[in-house]
Structure formats: C-alpha cells, structure tokens
Design an enzyme around this catalytic site. Structure first.
Site, short mmCIF file in Angstrom:
data_model
loop_
_atom_site.label_atom_id
_atom_site.label_comp_id
_atom_site.label_asym_id
_atom_site.label_seq_id
_atom_site.Cartn_x
_atom_site.Cartn_y
_atom_site.Cartn_z
N ILE A 31 0.82 -1.21 0.00
CA ILE A 31 0.00 0.00 0.00
C ILE A 31 0.86 1.26 0.00
O ILE A 31 0.41 2.34 -0.39
CB ILE A 31 -0.98 -0.02 1.21
CG1 ILE A 31 -2.20 0.85 0.95
CG2 ILE A 31 -0.27 0.38 2.50
CD1 ILE A 31 -3.32 0.62 1.96
N GLY A 92 11.90 -4.32 12.55
CA GLY A 92 11.13 -3.50 11.61
C GLY A 92 9.84 -4.14 11.14
O GLY A 92 9.17 -3.62 10.24
N HIS A 99 5.86 -12.18 5.52
CA HIS A 99 5.72 -11.73 4.14
C HIS A 99 7.08 -11.37 3.60
O HIS A 99 7.93 -10.83 4.31
CB HIS A 99 4.78 -10.52 4.05
CG HIS A 99 5.08 -9.43 5.04
ND1 HIS A 99 4.68 -9.50 6.35
CD2 HIS A 99 5.77 -8.28 4.91
CE1 HIS A 99 5.09 -8.42 7.00
NE2 HIS A 99 5.77 -7.65 6.15
P1 5GP Z 1 6.72 -5.03 7.59
O1 5GP Z 1 7.18 -3.72 8.15
O2 5GP Z 1 5.80 -5.76 8.55
O3 5GP Z 1 7.83 -5.88 7.07
O4 5GP Z 1 5.87 -4.66 6.30
C1 5GP Z 1 4.51 -4.42 6.32
C2 5GP Z 1 4.15 -3.82 4.98
O5 5GP Z 1 2.75 -3.89 4.82
C3 5GP Z 1 4.54 -2.34 4.83
O6 5GP Z 1 5.42 -2.18 3.73
C4 5GP Z 1 3.20 -1.63 4.61
O7 5GP Z 1 3.27 -0.57 3.68
C5 5GP Z 1 2.30 -2.76 4.14
N1 5GP Z 1 0.90 -2.59 4.48
C6 5GP Z 1 0.40 -2.21 5.68
N2 5GP Z 1 -0.95 -2.19 5.65
C7 5GP Z 1 -1.30 -2.58 4.39
C8 5GP Z 1 -2.58 -2.75 3.75
O8 5GP Z 1 -3.65 -2.55 4.31
N3 5GP Z 1 -2.56 -3.15 2.46
C9 5GP Z 1 -1.37 -3.38 1.78
N4 5GP Z 1 -1.47 -3.75 0.51
N5 5GP Z 1 -0.16 -3.24 2.36
C10 5GP Z 1 -0.14 -2.83 3.65
#
Ligand code: 5GP
Ligand code: ZN
Length: 110
Positions: A31, A92, A99
């Site tokens: 997103i 982070g 994912h």
């Molecule tokens: P992390 O920091 O957990 O490795 O990455 C989480 C990712 O999820 C971030 O890059 C963030 O932009 C993405 N993200 C968070 N909420 C949403 C959402 O509602 N939809 C999508 N498509 N991505 C999301």
C-alpha cells in the site's frame, strides 16, 4: 488468525491489488511502495514471524521465493530485484504474518 491484517486480505475482507496467487501463497502490491515494484508475498497459512517457522513449513517458505522470482520476472525485473523479510518489532516488522517484500526499480519513497 481473526485479527490479522494479511489474513483479512487473504480472505478478501480487506481489498488489495493481487498480482499472484496459488494454493499456498498470495501476493499483492504494498500500500505504501518504496520502489516502482513493491509486492508482498504472503503464505495463506498464518505464521506470525520467522521465529514461528517450523520444519514442516520448509517447502512453503521455498514457494514464497519461487513466487517472488516469478513476480519479479513477470514485472520485467527478472535481472535484478531485492527480497526482504523483517522479523520482530526490533527488526522492523509491523504486520505479524510473515511476508516477503519484493522490490525493484527506482525508489518511490525514502
Ligand atoms: P513489515 O514492516 O511488517 O515488514 O511490512 C509491512 C508492509 O505492509 C509495509 O510495507 C506496509 O506498507 C504494508 N501494508 C500495511 N498495511 C497494508 C494494507 O492494508 N494493504 C497493503 N497492501 N499493504 C499494507
Ligand atoms: Zn495472518
């Protein structure tokens, strides 16, 4: 997991732009993309962090990388891309359903 963002995206309860799916993984655009290509590869099975991966998940984790390879190639970035998986708040991680970030192309955010 009923209260997990990526389980809700998997189940279609929260919309996403899906770019790939098979029996084991789904993938959709981040997103808040940091690069021109920024896709998240998510296993259908809820696993909270890398630390929760078990021996029986070995093939599933491999499939995440195969999906990443295909997504990058199909988007025209097969010759160069990055994959990243954060683990834990201190690492982070913000969404606690593992994912792979698949990123390529010019940066679009700091
Ligand atoms: P992390 O920091 O957990 O490795 O990455 C989480 C990712 O999820 C971030 O890059 C963030 O932009 C993405 N993200 C968070 N909420 C949403 C959402 O509602 N939809 C999508 N498509 N991505 C999301
Ligand atoms: Zn989940």
């Amino acid at each position: 997991m009923s209260d997990c963002l990526f389980c809700k995206i998997r189940d279609g309860e929260i919309p996403s732009t899906r770019v790939y799916e098979d029996d084991d993984v789904i993938a959709f655009n981040d997103i808040s993309p940091k690069n021109q290509l920024h896709v998240l590869v998510v296993p259908r099975k809820h696993i909270s962090t890398i630390n929760d991966i078990e021996e029986t998940d070995t093939a599933l984790i491999g499939k995440m990388f195969l999906a990443a390879k295909k997504i990058a190639a199909d988007a025209g970035y097969g010759d160069g891309y990055r994959v990243q998986m954060n683990c834990g708040e201190k690492g982070g991680q913000v969404v606690f359903h593992i994912h792979l970030h698949v990123m390529a192309g010019a940066r679009t955010a700091p």
